[in-house]
Design a protein around this motif. Structure first.
Motif, PDB file in Angstrom:
ATOM      1  N   VAL A  60      -4.871  -2.999   4.773  1.00 37.77           N
ATOM      2  CA  VAL A  60      -3.747  -2.472   5.548  1.00 37.77           C
ATOM      3  C   VAL A  60      -2.637  -2.055   4.602  1.00 37.77           C
ATOM      4  O   VAL A  60      -2.332  -2.750   3.635  1.00 37.77           O
ATOM      5  N   LEU A  61      -2.032  -0.923   4.910  1.00 35.24           N
ATOM      6  CA  LEU A  61      -0.861  -0.463   4.176  1.00 35.24           C
ATOM      7  C   LEU A  61       0.252  -0.231   5.182  1.00 35.24           C
ATOM      8  O   LEU A  61       0.058   0.485   6.164  1.00 35.24           O
ATOM      9  N   PHE A  62       1.380  -0.873   4.973  1.00 30.45           N
ATOM     10  CA  PHE A  62       2.555  -0.639   5.806  1.00 30.45           C
ATOM     11  C   PHE A  62       3.427   0.381   5.095  1.00 30.45           C
ATOM     12  O   PHE A  62       3.624   0.293   3.882  1.00 30.45           O
ATOM     13  N   CYS A  63       3.950   1.327   5.848  1.00 36.31           N
ATOM     14  CA  CYS A  63       4.698   2.416   5.243  1.00 36.31           C
ATOM     15  C   CYS A  63       5.837   2.815   6.175  1.00 36.31           C
ATOM     16  O   CYS A  63       5.669   2.811   7.394  1.00 36.31           O
ATOM     17  N   ASP A  64       6.982   3.144   5.617  1.00 38.11           N
ATOM     18  CA  ASP A  64       8.075   3.702   6.409  1.00 38.11           C
ATOM     19  C   ASP A  64       7.853   5.196   6.570  1.00 38.11           C
ATOM     20  O   ASP A  64       7.223   5.839   5.726  1.00 38.11           O
ATOM     21  N   ASP A  65       8.403   5.775   7.627  1.00 35.70           N
ATOM     22  CA  ASP A  65       8.147   7.191   7.907  1.00 35.70           C
ATOM     23  C   ASP A  65       8.861   8.152   6.961  1.00 35.70           C
ATOM     24  O   ASP A  65       8.577   9.343   6.954  1.00 35.70           O
ATOM     25  N   ASP A  66       9.755   7.649   6.145  1.00 31.19           N
ATOM     26  CA  ASP A  66      10.465   8.540   5.221  1.00 31.19           C
ATOM     27  C   ASP A  66       9.906   8.477   3.797  1.00 31.19           C
ATOM     28  O   ASP A  66      10.502   8.998   2.861  1.00 31.19           O
ATOM     29  N   ILE A  67       8.750   7.862   3.633  1.00 31.78           N
ATOM     30  CA  ILE A  67       8.110   7.767   2.320  1.00 31.78           C
ATOM     31  C   ILE A  67       7.329   9.049   2.034  1.00 31.78           C
ATOM     32  O   ILE A  67       6.576   9.527   2.870  1.00 31.78           O
ATOM     33  N   LEU A  68       7.512   9.579   0.845  1.00 34.25           N
ATOM     34  CA  LEU A  68       6.697  10.693   0.373  1.00 34.25           C
ATOM     35  C   LEU A  68       5.902  10.184  -0.822  1.00 34.25           C
ATOM     36  O   LEU A  68       6.459   9.945  -1.888  1.00 34.25           O
ATOM     37  N   ALA A  69       4.633  10.006  -0.624  1.00 35.22           N
ATOM     38  CA  ALA A  69       3.777   9.452  -1.672  1.00 35.22           C
ATOM     39  C   ALA A  69       3.373  10.533  -2.668  1.00 35.22           C
ATOM     40  O   ALA A  69       3.206  11.692  -2.304  1.00 35.22           O
ATOM     41  N   SER A  70       3.219  10.118  -3.901  1.00 30.86           N
ATOM     42  CA  SER A  70       2.736  11.044  -4.920  1.00 30.86           C
ATOM     43  C   SER A  70       1.235  11.246  -4.734  1.00 30.86           C
ATOM     44  O   SER A  70       0.563  10.417  -4.116  1.00 30.86           O
ATOM     45  N   PRO A  71       0.705  12.357  -5.257  1.00 30.49           N
ATOM     46  CA  PRO A  71      -0.748  12.565  -5.169  1.00 30.49           C
ATOM     47  C   PRO A  71      -1.481  11.359  -5.770  1.00 30.49           C
ATOM     48  O   PRO A  71      -1.019  10.755  -6.724  1.00 30.49           O
ATOM     49  N   GLU A  72      -2.588  11.028  -5.183  1.00 27.12           N
ATOM     50  CA  GLU A  72      -3.414   9.909  -5.652  1.00 27.12           C
ATOM     51  C   GLU A  72      -2.859   8.538  -5.287  1.00 27.12           C
ATOM     52  O   GLU A  72      -3.477   7.523  -5.589  1.00 27.12           O
ATOM     53  N   TYR A  73      -1.713   8.455  -4.650  1.00 30.38           N
ATOM     54  CA  TYR A  73      -1.081   7.164  -4.358  1.00 30.38           C
ATOM     55  C   TYR A  73      -2.020   6.228  -3.595  1.00 30.38           C
ATOM     56  O   TYR A  73      -2.276   5.107  -4.026  1.00 30.38           O
ATOM     57  N   LEU A  74      -2.501   6.683  -2.462  1.00 26.92           N
ATOM     58  CA  LEU A  74      -3.327   5.821  -1.615  1.00 26.92           C
ATOM     59  C   LEU A  74      -4.616   5.435  -2.341  1.00 26.92           C
ATOM     60  O   LEU A  74      -5.032   4.274  -2.299  1.00 26.92           O
ATOM     61  N   HIS A  75      -5.216   6.369  -3.035  1.00 24.62           N
ATOM     62  CA  HIS A  75      -6.432   6.084  -3.801  1.00 24.62           C
ATOM     63  C   HIS A  75      -6.160   4.995  -4.841  1.00 24.62           C
ATOM     64  O   HIS A  75      -6.945   4.051  -4.990  1.00 24.62           O
ATOM     65  N   ARG A  76      -5.056   5.096  -5.532  1.00 19.24           N
ATOM     66  CA  ARG A  76      -4.718   4.106  -6.564  1.00 19.24           C
ATOM     67  C   ARG A  76      -4.399   2.736  -5.973  1.00 19.24           C
ATOM     68  O   ARG A  76      -4.758   1.707  -6.539  1.00 19.24           O
ATOM     69  N   VAL A  77      -3.719   2.727  -4.843  1.00 20.67           N
ATOM     70  CA  VAL A  77      -3.419   1.447  -4.185  1.00 20.67           C
ATOM     71  C   VAL A  77      -4.726   0.744  -3.806  1.00 20.67           C
ATOM     72  O   VAL A  77      -4.894  -0.451  -4.044  1.00 20.67           O
ATOM     73  N   LEU A  78      -5.660   1.495  -3.240  1.00 20.01           N
ATOM     74  CA  LEU A  78      -6.942   0.900  -2.845  1.00 20.01           C
ATOM     75  C   LEU A  78      -7.741   0.441  -4.062  1.00 20.01           C
ATOM     76  O   LEU A  78      -8.406  -0.600  -4.022  1.00 20.01           O
TER      77      LEU A  78
END
Length: 87
Positions: A60-78
């Motif tokens: 699970v990833l919790f995120c605020d609606d005003d977050i702009l993730a950098s490319p590859e962010y979610l992949h790196r977190v996982l």
């Protein structure tokens, strides 16, 4: 149907432009994502708990609606979750 790799919980109320940008920045074609967007009023902790009850993925990833993730962010977190055995 395979379960999602990650569930992303995002509380958002009347902030569609920010929400759209947030979701777009987190998308990754390599990852099956369950999006849980909560459009209710209330304390942030209560909304996140409500989202947690809807989760189908093991991660699970919790995120605020005003977050702009950098490319590859979610992949790196996982990758880091896997590295440290957080599944």
């Amino acid at each position: 149907m395979r379960s999602p790799d990650v569930s992303v919980v995002i509380p958002s109320l009347n902030r569609e432009p920010e929400l759209s940008k947030c979701i777009e920045s987190l998308k990754d074609d390599r990852i099956r994502i369950q999006w849980i967007v909560l459009r209710e009023r209330g304390a942030l902790a209560k909304l996140r708990n409500a989202g947690l009850r809807q989760v189908r993925a093991r991660r699970v990833l919790f995120c605020d609606d005003d977050i702009l993730a950098s490319p590859e962010y979610l992949h790196r977190v996982l990758e880091q979750m896997d590295r440290f055995g957080l599944r």
